[in-house]
Design an enzyme around this catalytic site. Structure first.
Site, PDB file in Angstrom:
ATOM      1  CG  LEU A   9       4.421   2.824  -6.901  1.00 28.83           C
ATOM      2  CD1 LEU A   9       3.169   3.615  -6.737  1.00 28.83           C
ATOM      3  CD2 LEU A   9       5.517   3.706  -7.582  1.00 28.83           C
ATOM      4  NE  ARG A  16      -0.275  -0.444   8.065  1.00 22.72           N
ATOM      5  CZ  ARG A  16      -1.263  -0.391   7.208  1.00 22.72           C
ATOM      6  NH1 ARG A  16      -2.159  -1.005   7.400  1.00 22.72           N
ATOM      7  NH2 ARG A  16      -0.803   0.146   6.064  1.00 22.72           N
ATOM      8  CG  ASN A 173      -6.765   1.397  -7.217  1.00 21.41           C
ATOM      9  OD1 ASN A 173      -6.345   0.716  -8.072  1.00 21.41           O
ATOM     10  ND2 ASN A 173      -5.992   2.701  -6.539  1.00 21.41           N
ATOM     11  CG  ASN A 229      -0.355  -3.038   4.532  1.00 23.88           C
ATOM     12  OD1 ASN A 229       0.146  -2.340   3.624  1.00 23.88           O
ATOM     13  ND2 ASN A 229      -1.724  -3.358   4.125  1.00 23.88           N
ATOM     14  NE  ARG A 333      28.047 -28.698  10.156  1.00 25.71           N
ATOM     15  CZ  ARG A 333      29.190 -28.556  10.749  1.00 25.71           C
ATOM     16  NH1 ARG A 333      29.778 -29.936  11.305  1.00 25.71           N
ATOM     17  NH2 ARG A 333      29.868 -27.555  10.859  1.00 25.71           N
ATOM     18  CE1 TYR A 366      31.209 -33.374  11.380  1.00 30.63           C
ATOM     19  CE2 TYR A 366      33.534 -33.646  12.200  1.00 30.63           C
ATOM     20  CZ  TYR A 366      32.727 -32.875  11.667  1.00 30.63           C
ATOM     21  OH  TYR A 366      33.108 -31.726  11.083  1.00 30.63           O
TER      22      TYR A 366
HETATM   23  C1  UD1 Z   1      -3.452   2.618  -2.272  1.00 27.72           C
HETATM   24  C2  UD1 Z   1      -4.384   3.237  -3.224  1.00 27.72           C
HETATM   25  C3  UD1 Z   1      -5.654   2.687  -3.030  1.00 27.72           C
HETATM   26  C4  UD1 Z   1      -5.612   1.150  -3.190  1.00 27.72           C
HETATM   27  C5  UD1 Z   1      -4.678   0.778  -2.296  1.00 27.72           C
HETATM   28  C6  UD1 Z   1      -4.635  -1.039  -2.799  1.00 27.72           C
HETATM   29  C7  UD1 Z   1      -3.544   5.530  -3.742  1.00 27.72           C
HETATM   30  C8  UD1 Z   1      -3.742   7.123  -3.214  1.00 27.72           C
HETATM   31  N1  UD1 Z   1      -4.437   4.847  -3.188  1.00 27.72           N
HETATM   32  O1  UD1 Z   1      -3.774   2.950  -1.165  1.00 27.72           O
HETATM   33  O2  UD1 Z   1      -6.681   3.426  -4.009  1.00 27.72           O
HETATM   34  O3  UD1 Z   1      -6.973   0.814  -3.077  1.00 27.72           O
HETATM   35  O4  UD1 Z   1      -3.355   1.111  -2.586  1.00 27.72           O
HETATM   36  O5  UD1 Z   1      -3.667  -1.743  -2.067  1.00 27.72           O
HETATM   37  O6  UD1 Z   1      -2.754   5.308  -4.184  1.00 27.72           O
HETATM   38  N2  UD1 Z   1       4.261   4.464  -1.538  1.00 27.72           N
HETATM   39  C9  UD1 Z   1       5.329   5.233  -1.916  1.00 27.72           C
HETATM   40  N3  UD1 Z   1       5.600   6.300  -1.670  1.00 27.72           N
HETATM   41  C10 UD1 Z   1       4.492   7.066  -1.115  1.00 27.72           C
HETATM   42  C11 UD1 Z   1       3.540   6.343  -0.684  1.00 27.72           C
HETATM   43  C12 UD1 Z   1       3.497   4.964  -0.814  1.00 27.72           C
HETATM   44  O7  UD1 Z   1       6.403   4.756  -2.648  1.00 27.72           O
HETATM   45  O8  UD1 Z   1       4.626   8.357  -0.738  1.00 27.72           O
HETATM   46  C13 UD1 Z   1       4.243   3.129  -2.090  1.00 27.72           C
HETATM   47  C14 UD1 Z   1       3.906   2.224  -0.818  1.00 27.72           C
HETATM   48  O9  UD1 Z   1       5.377   1.695  -0.491  1.00 27.72           O
HETATM   49  C15 UD1 Z   1       3.122   0.806  -1.649  1.00 27.72           C
HETATM   50  C16 UD1 Z   1       2.508   1.399  -2.648  1.00 27.72           C
HETATM   51  O10 UD1 Z   1       2.952   2.858  -2.703  1.00 27.72           O
HETATM   52  O11 UD1 Z   1       3.668  -0.165  -1.996  1.00 27.72           O
HETATM   53  C17 UD1 Z   1       0.899   1.776  -2.026  1.00 27.72           C
HETATM   54  O12 UD1 Z   1       0.890   2.941  -0.908  1.00 27.72           O
HETATM   55  P1  UD1 Z   1       0.197   2.741   0.316  1.00 27.72           P
HETATM   56  O13 UD1 Z   1       0.323   3.599   1.360  1.00 27.72           O
HETATM   57  O14 UD1 Z   1      -0.057   1.086   0.702  1.00 27.72           O
HETATM   58  O15 UD1 Z   1      -1.380   3.018  -0.554  1.00 27.72           O
HETATM   59  P2  UD1 Z   1      -2.998   2.613   0.043  1.00 27.72           P
HETATM   60  O16 UD1 Z   1      -3.314   3.583   1.120  1.00 27.72           O
HETATM   61  O17 UD1 Z   1      -2.859   1.161   0.342  1.00 27.72           O
HETATM   62 MG    MG Z   2      -1.456  -0.315   0.857  1.00 29.84          MG
END
Ligand code: UD1
Ligand code: MG
Length: 468
Positions: A9, A16, A173, A229, A333, A366
């Protein structure tokens, strides 16, 4: 074993990072962040990987994957709008035909294949298994809530915690899961966005699985789950990666001292020595028994066995063969090729130059766009004048030739086998084999002239001082 697809994902906004570059393409230890979870998933046995990305970064991510992992079974799926991790999985799971899916985040570069294997093993016949970690400071993370017998009930997001008892839970998690594909599809059909963030939470699928055939959580090491992040976490993750990479080489028989930084894509032969302050970048390969001494920087280069790279040398996109010696303070180089047992000494710069076996250029030179024959000797202060302001030209020096110090070799020009160029010569014409080229003004000696000259100069200085 049944088939396994990994979803990575990476469609979050990454705000940030405050960057025009997509977060997952920022590099740590030489690789774009996204590459770490992909490689870990493949190493853990995934047959295919699908990266879920936002429309804005689709092309950039696909281009990076094509160059960094050519031919690997990795594809890209687009999540149109970032509506939460549950929605991201929906966007990626569409074309998945495997029986199980592994889910990882694109911004967790420390995730390890071993931990993923343990997670996959723990799934057994269940619907879902997630990785958790025990943190002293759990703020911001989803908490793993269990019943009195320790069975996983659900993951509740920080923003949605209701009681102090829930807030006190230290098991979080980690965002890494493995699930049965069919069961996960069903669970995703049951989740909604009625929560504090107004998002589709993947974590809600955990509760669905827990109510069904069961969900389990296994506790992993917190360091391996660090998410990036912002750039402070990027630095923290990178420093942990460098420590881990160094340790891997140390166990494999390489001496790595102090704060040497070895990129993830670098290979080192046994008994290589990497001293403090060295940076080995990109796809560099360092041969067995080679020493890279303090402060040297080697980028995308092939270095053979038993090479000695003395302190503070910089080598880029070049090749150095067995037994050669480089530096201190040498600069190779791109497209330099230093042959076996050749020596390139201090303050020598080479570019697109091939130095054959045993040839030496030990001081201040050189050497650009050239070829230096076997056993030739290039004296201090020699310059290949390769550029006329419009074009680059070639210098060829034959085997066994001797180039006296402070010579300028005006390319294009050839100096023959065993030829001799006298010190201070400006070579503008080819020099035949075994010929002597000498091109400096003849010296004249004036007998007894030195004391007279000194007296005259001293008188002039005295007169000037008196006038002040
Ligand atoms: C998520 C978990 C949380 C966990 C944490 C660990 C959920 C709801 N929560 O929270 O329980 O403790 O990770 O780091 O899953 N992403 C997408 N599409 C979206 C949203 C997010 O692809 O619409 C991807 C982000 O790029 C990232 C990952 O999913 O790689 C996690 O998303 P993030 O927003 O960081 O979730 P957290 O709030 O950290
Ligand atoms: Mg996260």
């Amino acid at each position: 074993m049944s088939s396994l697809t990994a979803l990575v994902l990476a469609a979050g906004l990454g705000k940030r990072m405050k960057s025009t570059l997509p977060k997952v393409l920022h590099r740590a230890a030489g690789w774009p962040l996204l590459l770490f979870p992909i490689r870990a998933a493949l190493e853990a046995g995934a047959d295919a990987v699908v990266c879920v990305v936002s429309p804005a970064v689709e092309e950039a991510v696909a281009a990076v994957l094509a160059s960094e992992l050519p031919g690997a079974p990795v594809t890209v799926a687009v999540q149109a709008v970032p509506r939460g991790t549950g929605d991201a999985v929906k966007a990626g799971i569409g074309g998945v035909a495997s029986e199980r899916v592994l889910i990882l985040c694109g911004d967790t570069p420390l995730v390890r294949a071993d931990d993923l294997r343990a997670l996959i093993d723990a799934l057994g016949e269940r619907e879902l298994c997630l990785m958790s970690a025990l943190l002293d400071e759990a703020d911001g993370y989803g908490r793993v809530l269990r019943d009195e017998r320790g069975r996983v009930l659900e993951v509740r997001e920080h923003k949605d915690l209701r009681t102090d008892a829930e807030r006190a839970v230290r098991e979080v998690n980690a965002g890494v899961y493995v699930a049965r594909t069919a069961a996960l599809r069903t669970a995703l059909g049951q989740i909604n966005a009625e929560n504090a963030a107004g998002e589709y939470y993947l974590t809600d699928a955990v509760a669905v699985a827990a109510r069904g055939a069961g969900a389990v959580a296994i506790v992993g090491h917190a360091d391996n789950l660090l998410g990036v992040n912002d750039r402070a976490q990027l630095a923290q993750a990178e420093s942990l990666l460098y420590q881990r990479i160094a340790r891997g080489h140390q166990i494999a028989g390489v001496t790595v001292r102090g704060d040497a930084r070895i990129d993830a894509g670098v290979t080192l032969g046994p008994d290589a020595v990497v001293e403090a302050g060295v940076t080995l970048r990109g796809k560099s390969r360092i041969g067995a028994g080679t020493t890279v001494d303090v402060g040297s920087v080697v980028t995308d280069s092939q270095v053979g066995e038993r090479v000695l790279i003395k302190p503070y040398s910089v080598i880029t996109e070049s090749r150095v063969d067995a037994g050669a010696q480089i530096g201190p303070f040498a600069h190779l180089r791109p497209a330099s090729e230093i042959g076996p047992d050749a020596h390139i000494g201090n303050f020598v710069e080479t570019k697109k130059t091939r130095v054959h076996r045993g040839a030496k250029a030990n001081h201040l030179a050189y050497l650009g766009d050239g070829e230096i024959g076997e056993g030739a000797n290039v004296g201090a202060g020699t310059i290949f004048c390769n550029y006329d302001g419009f074009q680059k030209h070639l210098t060829v020096i034959g085997p066994g030739a001797f180039i006296g110090s402070d010579s300028q070799i005006v390319a294009p020009v050839r100096i023959g086998k065993d030829a001799y160029v006298a010190t201070g010569t400006t070579v503008t014409k080819d020099v035949p084999d075994e010929a002597l080229a000498i091109g400096r003004t003849a010296q004249e000696n004036k007998a007894g002239y030195a004391p007279r000259l000194k007296a005259r100069l001293a008188a002039a200085a005295k007169q000037k001082k008196a006038g002040e």
